[in-house]
Design a protein around this motif. Structure first.
Motif, PDB file in Angstrom:
ATOM      1  N   TYR A 113      45.291  12.683   9.445  1.00 25.13           N
ATOM      2  CA  TYR A 113      44.638  11.648  10.242  1.00 25.13           C
ATOM      3  C   TYR A 113      43.257  11.393   9.678  1.00 25.13           C
ATOM      4  CZ  TYR A 113      42.187  15.380  12.896  1.00 25.13           C
ATOM      5  OH  TYR A 113      41.422  16.451  13.271  1.00 25.13           O
ATOM      6  N   ASN A 114      42.845  10.140   9.740  1.00 30.25           N
ATOM      7  CA  ASN A 114      41.574   9.715   9.176  1.00 30.25           C
ATOM      8  C   ASN A 114      40.457   9.995  10.177  1.00 30.25           C
ATOM      9  OD1 ASN A 114      39.544   8.526   7.704  1.00 30.25           O
ATOM     10  ND2 ASN A 114      40.649   6.625   7.291  1.00 30.25           N
ATOM     11  N   SER A 115      39.526  10.848   9.765  1.00 29.00           N
ATOM     12  CA  SER A 115      38.426  11.247  10.628  1.00 29.00           C
ATOM     13  C   SER A 115      37.087  10.751  10.093  1.00 29.00           C
ATOM     14  CB  SER A 115      38.413  12.769  10.762  1.00 29.00           C
ATOM     15  OG  SER A 115      37.677  13.196  11.882  1.00 29.00           O
ATOM     16  N   ASN A 116      37.133   9.765   9.206  1.00 28.76           N
ATOM     17  CA  ASN A 116      35.926   9.236   8.566  1.00 28.76           C
ATOM     18  C   ASN A 116      35.275   8.145   9.405  1.00 28.76           C
ATOM     19  OD1 ASN A 116      35.495  10.569   6.025  1.00 28.76           O
ATOM     20  ND2 ASN A 116      37.402   9.662   5.320  1.00 28.76           N
ATOM     21  N   GLY A 117      34.782   8.509  10.558  1.00 29.13           N
ATOM     22  CA  GLY A 117      34.105   7.514  11.375  1.00 29.13           C
ATOM     23  C   GLY A 117      34.550   7.549  12.819  1.00 29.13           C
ATOM     24  N   LEU A 118      34.595   6.348  13.450  1.00 24.64           N
ATOM     25  CA  LEU A 118      34.940   6.173  14.853  1.00 24.64           C
ATOM     26  C   LEU A 118      34.089   7.083  15.742  1.00 24.64           C
ATOM     27  CD1 LEU A 118      37.077   3.984  15.253  1.00 24.64           C
ATOM     28  CD2 LEU A 118      38.534   5.698  16.273  1.00 24.64           C
ATOM     29  N   GLY A 119      32.790   6.904  15.562  1.00 22.90           N
ATOM     30  CA  GLY A 119      31.852   7.602  16.425  1.00 22.90           C
ATOM     31  C   GLY A 119      31.705   6.894  17.753  1.00 22.90           C
ATOM     32  N   LEU A 120      30.579   7.081  18.412  1.00 24.46           N
ATOM     33  CA  LEU A 120      30.381   6.552  19.758  1.00 24.46           C
ATOM     34  C   LEU A 120      29.952   5.085  19.704  1.00 24.46           C
ATOM     35  CD1 LEU A 120      28.666   9.641  21.417  1.00 24.46           C
ATOM     36  CD2 LEU A 120      31.094   9.029  21.368  1.00 24.46           C
ATOM     37  N   LEU A 121      30.844   4.248  19.209  1.00 21.68           N
ATOM     38  CA  LEU A 121      30.602   2.813  19.109  1.00 21.68           C
ATOM     39  C   LEU A 121      30.952   2.125  20.420  1.00 21.68           C
ATOM     40  CD1 LEU A 121      32.398   2.351  15.669  1.00 21.68           C
ATOM     41  CD2 LEU A 121      29.936   2.662  16.038  1.00 21.68           C
ATOM     42  N   ASP A 122      30.474   0.866  20.595  1.00 25.37           N
ATOM     43  CA  ASP A 122      30.941   0.118  21.760  1.00 25.37           C
ATOM     44  C   ASP A 122      32.403  -0.262  21.538  1.00 25.37           C
ATOM     45  OD1 ASP A 122      31.235  -2.592  20.507  1.00 25.37           O
ATOM     46  OD2 ASP A 122      29.066  -2.489  20.343  1.00 25.37           O
ATOM     47  N   ALA A 123      33.053  -0.726  22.576  1.00 23.63           N
ATOM     48  CA  ALA A 123      34.500  -0.911  22.556  1.00 23.63           C
ATOM     49  C   ALA A 123      34.945  -1.852  21.441  1.00 23.63           C
ATOM     50  CB  ALA A 123      34.990  -1.415  23.917  1.00 23.63           C
ATOM     51  N   ARG A 124      34.260  -2.980  21.287  1.00 21.45           N
ATOM     52  CA  ARG A 124      34.686  -3.950  20.273  1.00 21.45           C
ATOM     53  C   ARG A 124      34.502  -3.383  18.866  1.00 21.45           C
ATOM     54  NH1 ARG A 124      32.788 -10.101  20.673  1.00 21.45           N
ATOM     55  NH2 ARG A 124      34.263  -9.911  22.406  1.00 21.45           N
ATOM     56  N   ALA A 125      33.362  -2.759  18.608  1.00 22.66           N
ATOM     57  CA  ALA A 125      33.124  -2.180  17.285  1.00 22.66           C
ATOM     58  C   ALA A 125      34.104  -1.050  16.995  1.00 22.66           C
ATOM     59  CB  ALA A 125      31.688  -1.677  17.188  1.00 22.66           C
ATOM     60  N   ALA A 126      34.443  -0.269  18.012  1.00 19.17           N
ATOM     61  CA  ALA A 126      35.409   0.817  17.828  1.00 19.17           C
ATOM     62  C   ALA A 126      36.772   0.267  17.449  1.00 19.17           C
ATOM     63  CB  ALA A 126      35.494   1.656  19.098  1.00 19.17           C
ATOM     64  N   ALA A 127      37.191  -0.807  18.097  1.00 20.11           N
ATOM     65  CA  ALA A 127      38.477  -1.416  17.771  1.00 20.11           C
ATOM     66  C   ALA A 127      38.502  -1.902  16.324  1.00 20.11           C
ATOM     67  CB  ALA A 127      38.780  -2.559  18.728  1.00 20.11           C
ATOM     68  N   ASP A 128      37.415  -2.530  15.890  1.00 18.70           N
ATOM     69  CA  ASP A 128      37.341  -3.027  14.516  1.00 18.70           C
ATOM     70  C   ASP A 128      37.396  -1.876  13.509  1.00 18.70           C
ATOM     71  OD1 ASP A 128      37.170  -5.607  15.452  1.00 18.70           O
ATOM     72  OD2 ASP A 128      34.973  -5.724  15.283  1.00 18.70           O
TER      73      ASP A 128
END
Length: 364
Positions: A139-154
């Protein structure tokens, strides 16, 4: 040449600080660069075993460098057999305590010893451990920090586009509703069949964990990782019994004994030991046996290059966590193929430094 008769000539350590492609925002801290301590265990027989450690803080890497000088004085001229090396270092650091940076370094030296043995035997590390390199789901763990919902989806779509069938996001925002919104946005954006793991990084109290994890229990998460303090096995066991979503812990197991305690208390559904905290290759072998006896799936935490070998030899192998932090200083980084990582078939653990890149990123 017998692999059991390698002799330590010197241990060299180099601290590099590598920028991350994506900042990693967790409930504990924002991480934008990876301080890596590169270890080269040179032997009198001309074989060099390698390992790297993730130091979290550059200052921790600098402290580790000072301890390497002490370790050098202890090991030079002695056997590079992992068990003998560990006994020597445990005796050396008995009064200081084999914890924290000391434990991390002992694990790194252990990894380098096993690499040297595998190179001497002319075998990939996985094969030396009785297995063959094989594809391990990643699984890719390079990111997806505590972003807002829209940025997280992108960003979730970016992570999947790199060839993965699973990704991990971090949770632990100040408000539970914001975590829930981010999870729902990511799940809605992801194509069907993509697994989504979630990691709280020990952010929650017992009461908050019960409330928040129950809110997330029907959101289709593959697992919920470390919702509470890593050694609060009582609360982890309560959550494991309460939730339908599996609970994952283990990156902070301080050696196999800590893992044995967690398993005895039924504190999780899955485990994911960390190579530098579980005790290197030797500690992993013990952890793998514990997981096998318990019948519990075992994943890795960080260090995908060596973990690919170890998971190939793990009876209950589950997922390999992929981060590319070391790619910048490696001659031959791992390649993702159909969502999996395979250990290279060359002798040893496959770590070979790119000297130009090491000089570029070197701090100490």
């Amino acid at each position: 040449m017998s692999p059991q008769h390698l002799t330590v000539r010197a241990i060299e350590a180099t601290l590099v600080v590598v920028p991350m492609r994506r900042a990693l925002g967790t409930s504990a801290m924002l991480v934008t660069q990876a301080p890596l301590l590169l270890l080269d265990l040179q032997t009198e027989e001309g074989i060099t075993g390698r390992a790297y450690l993730f130091c979290y803080l550059e200052a921790a890497g600098a402290a580790a460098l000072a301890l390497v000088r002490d370790i050098n004085a202890e090991l030079v001229g002695k056997t590079a057999a992992p068990a003998a090396v560990r006994r020597a270092l445990e005796a050396r650091f008995r009064l200081l305590g084999a914890r924290g940076i000391v434990s991390m370094l002992m694990a790194g030296i252990d990894i380098a010893c096993w690499d040297a043995l595998a190179i001497c035997a002319g075998l990939p590390l996985a094969t030396l451990l009785g297995a063959q390199p094989r594809p391990i789901p990643a699984y890719n763990s390079n990111g997806l920090g505590l972003l807002d919902a829209r940025a997280a989806a992108d960003e979730a779509l970016e992570l999947v586009s790199e060839g993965f069938h699973a990704i991990k996001m971090r949770l632990g925002r100040p408000l539970a509703k914001d975590d829930l919104a981010a999870v729902r946005a990511v799940k809605q954006a992801l194509p069907a069949g993509i697994a989504l793991m979630a990691d709280f990084n020990q952010a929650l109290s017992r009461n908050a964990a019960v409330e928040r994890c129950q809110q997330l229990d029907d959101e289709g998460l593959y697992w919920i990782e470390e919702p509470v303090r890593h050694d609060d096995y009582a609360t982890s066991a309560e959550l494991t019994a309460l939730l339908r979503t599996p609970v994952q812990i283990g990156e902070n197991f301080a050696g196999p004994r800590a893992m044995a305690q967690a398993l005895a208390q039924r504190a999780c559904d899955f485990v994911m030991p960390d190579l530098e905290r579980i005790g290197g290759v030797s500690g992993w072998i013990d952890a793998s046996a514990l997981a096998n006896v318990a019948g519990i799936e075992l994943s890795s935490h960080l260090f995908p290059e060596v973990s690919a070998h170890l998971l190939a030899s793990t009876p209950t192998a589950h997922w390999i966590e992929y981060v590319d932090w070391a790619d910048a200083i490696l001659q031959e980084p791992l390649k993702v193929v159909d969502g999996c990582l395979s250990a290279p078939a060359r002798p040893g653990n496959g770590l070979t430094w790119d000297p130009d890149a090491v000089r570029h990123y070197q701090k100490w």
